[in-house]
Structure formats: C-alpha cells, structure tokens
Design a protein around this motif. Structure first.
Motif, mmCIF file in Angstrom:
data_model
loop_
_atom_site.group_PDB
_atom_site.id
_atom_site.type_symbol
_atom_site.label_atom_id
_atom_site.label_comp_id
_atom_site.label_asym_id
_atom_site.label_seq_id
_atom_site.Cartn_x
_atom_site.Cartn_y
_atom_site.Cartn_z
ATOM 1 N N LEU A 10 0.968 -1.099 -0.069
ATOM 2 C CA LEU A 10 0.334 0.064 0.298
ATOM 3 C C LEU A 10 0.871 1.295 0.035
ATOM 4 C CD1 LEU A 10 -2.998 -0.901 2.561
ATOM 5 C CD2 LEU A 10 -3.047 -1.202 0.418
ATOM 6 N N LEU A 11 1.562 0.877 0.285
ATOM 7 C CA LEU A 11 3.128 2.630 0.698
ATOM 8 C C LEU A 11 4.141 3.128 -0.524
ATOM 9 C CD1 LEU A 11 2.247 4.249 3.016
ATOM 10 C CD2 LEU A 11 0.763 2.256 2.958
ATOM 11 N N ALA A 12 4.200 1.627 -0.994
ATOM 12 C CA ALA A 12 5.580 1.703 -1.794
ATOM 13 C C ALA A 12 5.421 2.379 -2.933
ATOM 14 C CB ALA A 12 5.950 0.078 -2.006
ATOM 15 N N LEU A 13 4.706 2.668 -3.145
ATOM 16 C CA LEU A 13 3.758 3.614 -4.697
ATOM 17 C C LEU A 13 4.642 5.562 -3.744
ATOM 18 C CD1 LEU A 13 2.418 2.419 -7.429
ATOM 19 C CD2 LEU A 13 4.430 3.013 -7.579
ATOM 20 N N PRO A 14 3.645 5.523 -2.698
ATOM 21 C CA PRO A 14 3.246 6.749 -2.051
ATOM 22 C C PRO A 14 4.615 7.142 -1.477
ATOM 23 C CG PRO A 14 1.297 5.819 -1.698
ATOM 24 C CD PRO A 14 2.529 4.964 -1.863
ATOM 25 N N ALA A 15 5.970 6.407 -1.656
ATOM 26 C CA ALA A 15 7.111 6.258 -0.406
ATOM 27 C C ALA A 15 8.475 6.727 -1.524
ATOM 28 C CB ALA A 15 7.260 5.217 0.403
ATOM 29 N N GLY A 16 7.904 6.143 -2.884
ATOM 30 C CA GLY A 16 8.408 6.467 -4.164
ATOM 31 C C GLY A 16 8.061 8.220 -4.803
ATOM 32 N N PHE A 17 7.021 8.217 -4.429
ATOM 33 C CA PHE A 17 7.083 10.230 -4.825
ATOM 34 C C PHE A 17 7.150 10.429 -3.904
ATOM 35 C CE2 PHE A 17 4.469 13.288 -3.879
ATOM 36 C CZ PHE A 17 3.866 14.117 -5.078
ATOM 37 N N VAL A 18 7.266 10.467 -2.664
ATOM 38 C CA VAL A 18 8.087 11.083 -1.548
ATOM 39 C C VAL A 18 9.895 11.532 -1.780
ATOM 40 C CG1 VAL A 18 9.128 11.232 0.716
ATOM 41 C CG2 VAL A 18 6.512 10.896 0.507
ATOM 42 N N MET A 19 9.910 10.354 -2.094
ATOM 43 C CA MET A 19 11.337 10.367 -2.660
ATOM 44 C C MET A 19 11.792 11.443 -3.780
ATOM 45 S SD MET A 19 12.008 8.215 -0.300
ATOM 46 C CE MET A 19 11.922 6.570 -0.185
ATOM 47 N N ARG A 20 10.948 10.719 -4.919
ATOM 48 C CA ARG A 20 11.513 11.296 -6.186
ATOM 49 C C ARG A 20 10.846 13.278 -5.287
ATOM 50 N NH1 ARG A 20 8.024 7.439 -8.162
ATOM 51 N NH2 ARG A 20 6.161 8.052 -8.552
ATOM 52 N N LYS A 21 10.119 13.534 -4.756
ATOM 53 C CA LYS A 21 9.346 15.078 -4.859
ATOM 54 C C LYS A 21 10.689 15.601 -3.949
ATOM 55 C CE LYS A 21 6.483 18.218 -5.307
ATOM 56 N NZ LYS A 21 6.245 18.629 -6.872
ATOM 57 N N PHE A 22 10.386 14.463 -2.969
ATOM 58 C CA PHE A 22 11.536 15.517 -1.295
ATOM 59 C C PHE A 22 13.337 14.412 -1.433
ATOM 60 C CE2 PHE A 22 6.877 15.813 -0.664
ATOM 61 C CZ PHE A 22 7.568 17.630 -0.592
ATOM 62 N N GLY A 23 13.626 13.606 -2.381
ATOM 63 C CA GLY A 23 14.690 13.303 -1.759
ATOM 64 C C GLY A 23 14.596 11.634 -0.704
ATOM 65 N N TYR A 24 15.666 10.953 -0.681
ATOM 66 C CA TYR A 24 16.146 9.707 0.266
ATOM 67 C C TYR A 24 15.610 10.719 1.596
ATOM 68 C CZ TYR A 24 17.484 7.964 -3.487
ATOM 69 O OH TYR A 24 17.354 6.602 -5.369
ATOM 70 N N LYS A 25 16.776 11.392 1.974
ATOM 71 C CA LYS A 25 16.555 12.084 3.144
ATOM 72 C C LYS A 25 15.422 11.780 4.177
ATOM 73 C CE LYS A 25 19.035 15.189 6.888
ATOM 74 N NZ LYS A 25 20.345 16.342 6.930
ATOM 75 N N SER A 26 14.139 12.497 3.286
ATOM 76 C CA SER A 26 13.021 13.571 3.837
ATOM 77 C C SER A 26 12.419 12.059 3.675
ATOM 78 C CB SER A 26 12.051 13.930 2.963
ATOM 79 O OG SER A 26 12.904 15.103 2.448
ATOM 80 N N GLY A 27 11.994 11.110 3.257
ATOM 81 C CA GLY A 27 11.912 9.710 2.774
ATOM 82 C C GLY A 27 12.504 8.658 4.429
ATOM 83 N N ILE A 28 13.654 9.018 4.707
ATOM 84 C CA ILE A 28 13.703 8.716 6.000
ATOM 85 C C ILE A 28 13.450 8.729 7.180
ATOM 86 C CG2 ILE A 28 16.543 7.880 6.811
ATOM 87 C CD1 ILE A 28 17.493 7.546 4.133
ATOM 88 N N LEU A 29 12.952 9.632 7.294
ATOM 89 C CA LEU A 29 13.245 10.501 8.191
ATOM 90 C C LEU A 29 11.325 10.354 8.839
ATOM 91 C CD1 LEU A 29 14.834 14.240 8.787
ATOM 92 C CD2 LEU A 29 15.273 12.187 10.063
ATOM 93 N N ILE A 30 10.863 10.729 7.156
ATOM 94 C CA ILE A 30 9.359 9.903 7.603
ATOM 95 C C ILE A 30 9.140 8.108 8.525
ATOM 96 C CG2 ILE A 30 6.881 9.580 6.545
ATOM 97 C CD1 ILE A 30 7.657 11.514 4.831
ATOM 98 N N GLY A 31 9.703 7.837 7.376
ATOM 99 C CA GLY A 31 10.059 6.397 7.840
ATOM 100 C C GLY A 31 10.554 6.297 9.761
ATOM 101 N N LEU A 32 11.365 6.502 10.054
ATOM 102 C CA LEU A 32 11.844 6.546 11.557
ATOM 103 C C LEU A 32 10.576 6.739 12.253
ATOM 104 C CD1 LEU A 32 15.626 7.496 10.664
ATOM 105 C CD2 LEU A 32 14.447 5.784 11.260
ATOM 106 N N ILE A 33 10.342 8.119 11.868
ATOM 107 C CA ILE A 33 8.918 9.118 12.846
ATOM 108 C C ILE A 33 7.250 7.999 12.608
ATOM 109 C CG2 ILE A 33 7.404 10.148 13.245
ATOM 110 C CD1 ILE A 33 9.215 12.208 12.344
ATOM 111 N N LEU A 34 7.281 7.342 11.816
ATOM 112 C CA LEU A 34 6.111 6.139 11.846
ATOM 113 C C LEU A 34 7.127 4.628 12.269
ATOM 114 C CD1 LEU A 34 4.880 5.926 8.238
ATOM 115 C CD2 LEU A 34 3.793 7.029 9.994
ATOM 116 N N PHE A 35 8.243 4.709 11.916
ATOM 117 C CA PHE A 35 8.791 2.882 12.915
ATOM 118 C C PHE A 35 8.902 3.259 14.713
ATOM 119 C CE2 PHE A 35 12.518 0.441 12.575
ATOM 120 C CZ PHE A 35 11.746 -0.627 14.082
ATOM 121 N N ALA A 36 8.710 4.231 14.925
ATOM 122 C CA ALA A 36 8.402 4.606 16.529
ATOM 123 C C ALA A 36 7.204 4.980 16.233
ATOM 124 C CB ALA A 36 9.176 6.019 16.159
ATOM 125 N N VAL A 37 6.157 5.397 16.315
ATOM 126 C CA VAL A 37 4.975 5.518 16.565
ATOM 127 C C VAL A 37 4.349 4.482 16.949
ATOM 128 C CG1 VAL A 37 2.637 6.289 16.093
ATOM 129 C CG2 VAL A 37 5.245 7.653 16.089
#
Length: 428
Positions: free
Chosen positions: A72-99
């Motif tokens: 469900l999230l792979a394509l939205p994650a890919g969109f975030v990476m294309r739009k904002f770069g890898y670092k932003s995607g990593i930070l979003i991932g870590l926050i969801l991981f912690a929550v």
C-alpha cells in the motif's frame, strides 16, 4: 555494474570520498534496525498464538499486517523520494517506525489482537519508507561498479539483526510457561486473565526501548548533512508504472521478489513453531536456534555471498543458491527431529543474498525509472503478506506444519528462474 544511468541520479561532487562514509554508515544502520524488528516477528507469532489461543492461519496475520503495508505504501514512498529526496523519506519512515513501536503499549493494555496487528501495520509503513529509500541510496553512495557488493554489505547488517533479535526478543518476551487449553479451562477466571495479561504485557518493554532508539536515530540523521540525489526532468514517461514495466527484467524482479519474500517470511516466522513440533524442543530453546542458528547462518551467508560475488556473477550465484534451497525445503518437509531444524538453518544461509541481489539486478539500467522501479520491487514484498497464510492454512488442514513448507519450495523455483533467465535486460 551500472544500476542507474548518469542522468538519473546526481551526487554532489563535494560528497565524494570520505564524505560518503558517514552517510553510508547511517544508511547501513537502518538495515540493522528494520532487520531487528522483522526478526522479532518470529517471536511474536508463537507468543501471540499462545496469548490469544490462535490457529496457525490466525497467527500468520502478523505477517499479513506487516507486509500489506509494503504494497500500500511503496508507491507513495517512491513519490516522496522523487519529490523531496531520500533523506526526507528516511525521516518519515523512522517517525512511523517509532510511533508503531510505542503503540504496542496500549495494544498490550487492551489485550486485543487487532490492536497488535494495527501497531505492526504502522511500523511496517515506516519500514516501507526506509527500504524504498535505503536500498537504492546504498547503491549510489559509491562507484557503480561495486553497487551490488555495497548493497549486500549493507544488507549484511540486516543479517546481524537476524542473529541478535530472536535471542533478545525470546529472552524479554517468552515467559517459558505454556498451558494447554484444558489447563486454562481448569483455572479460575481471575488466574486465567492474569496469565494471559502477563503474556500480553511482556511485549511492552522491548518495543518501548526500540521506539526510543529509533527516535534517537531519526534525530541523528536529521542533524547530519547527507548527500541526496536530484532527479532531472523526464519526458519519457518516468513515473508511470506501465512505462516502468517495459523493462522485462524489472517485471521478473518484481515476480521473483514477491516469491522470495514470501519464502523468507514463511521460513523464519514459523521456525519456532516447526522446531517445537518436529524436534520437540521448548520455545526458549527454539528462539536460540532461531538466533544463533538461523540468524548466524543468514548473516554469514550475506558476508560470504558478498565475497563470492567477486568471482561468481551475482545472477549465477543466485541460481545456484536457489536450487540448493529447493533441496533443503524437501528435507524440511519430509525429515524428522533436529535434521528439520538444521535444514531451515541451511535455507537461511543460502537465501541470505536473494533480496539485495534480486533488487540490484532488477533496477539495473532503468534510467529515469530507477526510483519507480525501486518502489515496484518494494511493493512486491506483499508476498510476505499473502503466502504465510497459505502455509498456515495447509498446516491447519493437514495438522502438520512441515507440509506447509511446500510453499517456500515453490518460491525458490521461481527465484532460480529469475537468476537463470529472468534477470537478463530486455526492454519492450
């Protein structure tokens, strides 16, 4: 080995040399952390199966809750990476991981199985962002010629997590007490509820600690200057999944990854269950075999595979390893006693290189479709959601967990074909 054309990604010149080292270390740490939480799932499955008196099919929903998030999230994650770069995607991932990790506390308090599945789903949403970013990021943080070896090196720390997570998780989560349905029925309501609540509560501390650590890692990455890729404009249809699938090797990589992840999840998630049944050992002992046996074999296989790829083409090594695992799956199905456990440990060694190798071969020469191709391959991880319930259904139907391991056998046949022919680059 070229994984992306020079026009697809551009690392700033100032990021060359030593400035690549710290970003690569931080990205590699992510492989350990998502490997750690994934390798807690084989502990959770028998634990929740005991705490909620679940069937094999019901317990397999732990895997379904985790891996459906990837789809469900792979394509939205890919969109975030294309739009904002890898670092932003990593930070979003870590926050969801912690929550998601913190949500295990209210889930245990309510003692509702559906809430545990919800917490796992949130964690997996974070992991989707992390894997969509970290896998291709590791391949571009250095020379293209060593991209596959570099990704396998990073994934080796995923193998290290497979070694330590089951032992730590087994120590902190398993109580060592397992009552039969008859014994529970003979208890008073108060005693039975107290026992089941204590079993549910045992997951709180490990996931609380994990959530705190992940937040600290997020802060560290946030304050660290990291190189990022810049995607140039495209007029060739990049961003369209149908356009990406014109690459036949990508299509086969998506299929192969679907079956590989399904096989890995089936083998690891039911390892403790099959060890207890086939070899008649206790859950705590089985968790050590999962860590010191399965985990060590998986980690060692990653390092060994990285070394062997200097002399054997990755695709050829993938084919050889897949065929060996077909044979080991037959042993796991029909053998008895500890031989079954040793066969599963052997499978771990030989499937250790499969994910990163399929991934790197699948995104090779995709040009501007590289990030989208990465998302599609990550989406195929949904095999880990769909195939374990099939294993659980076969196990419940036949009353024999070993027969369920016919599912990984079929999966390894598909992976062997990808290594043999499916990886060859063909563009429609």
């Amino acid at each position: 080995m070229a994984l992306a054309s020079p026009t697809t990604v551009k690392i700033p010149a100032s990021s060359a040399g030593k400035t690549m080292l710290l970003p690569f270390i931080l990205v590699t740490s992510l492989f350990f952390f998502w490997g750690f939480v994934h390798n807690l799932d084989p502990i959770l499955i028998p634990h929740l199966r005991k705490a909620f008196r679940l069937s094999n099919l019901q317990a397999s929903l732990v895997d379904s809750a985790v891996f459906i998030a990837y789809f469900l999230l792979a394509l939205p994650a890919g969109f975030v990476m294309r739009k904002f770069g890898y670092k932003s995607g990593i930070l979003i991932g870590l926050i969801l991981f912690a929550v998601g990790s913190f949500l295990f506390i209210p889930a245990a308090n309510t003692r509702e199985y559906i809430f545990f599945l919800g917490a796992l789903f949130v964690i997996a949403c974070g992991l989707t962002f992390l894997e969509t970013a970290a896998n291709p990021y590791a391949t571009v943080l250095g020379p293209e010629s060593s991209a596959t070896q570099r990704l396998n090196l990073a994934q080796s720390f995923n193998g290290l997590a497979a070694l330590v997570a089951p032992m730590i998780g087994g120590k902190m989560i398993f109580s060592g007490t397992d009552y039969t349905d008859a014994q529970l029925a003979a208890m008073t309501d108060q005693a039975r509820n107290a026992y089941l609540q204590s079993e549910a509560d045992s997951v709180k501390l490990p996931y609380l600690i994990l959530g705190i650590v992940i937040l600290l890692v997020a802060i560290l990455i946030w304050v660290t200057k990291m190189p990022d890729t810049k995607e140039e404009g495209s007029k060739d249809g990049s961003g369209n999944p149908l356009h990406a699938f014109k690459h036949r090797h990508l299509t086969w990589a998506v299929i192969a990854q679907f079956f590989y992840v399904g096989a890995q999840v089936c083998v690891s998630s039911f390892f403790i269950v099959i060890a207890m049944k086939a070899a008649n050992i206790k859950e705590t002992v089985a968790s050590y075999y999962l860590g010191l046996g399965y985990g060590l074999a998986f980690m060692g296989g990653r390092f060994a595979g990285t070394f062997l790829m200097k002399y054997i083409a990755p695709a050829k090594l993938l084919t050889i390893y897949s065929l060996i695992n077909v044979l080991l799956s037959l042993v796991a199905i029909f053998a008895e006693g500890m031989i079954t456990v040793y066969a599963l440990i052997g499978i771990a060694f030989f499937m250790s290189i499969m994910f990163p190798t399929i991934f790197s071969l699948g995104i090779k020469d995709l040009g501007k479709d590289t990030k989208l191709g990465s998302s599609l391959i990550v989406m195929s991880i949904v095999g880990g959601a769909l195939l374990p319930p099939v294993l659980g259904y076969i196990a419940d139907l036949t009353k024999n967990i070993q027969y369920g391991y016919s599912i990984p056998l079929v999966c390894f046949v598909v992976v062997a074909y990808f290594g043999w022919k499916g990886h060859k680059i063909r563009t429609a």
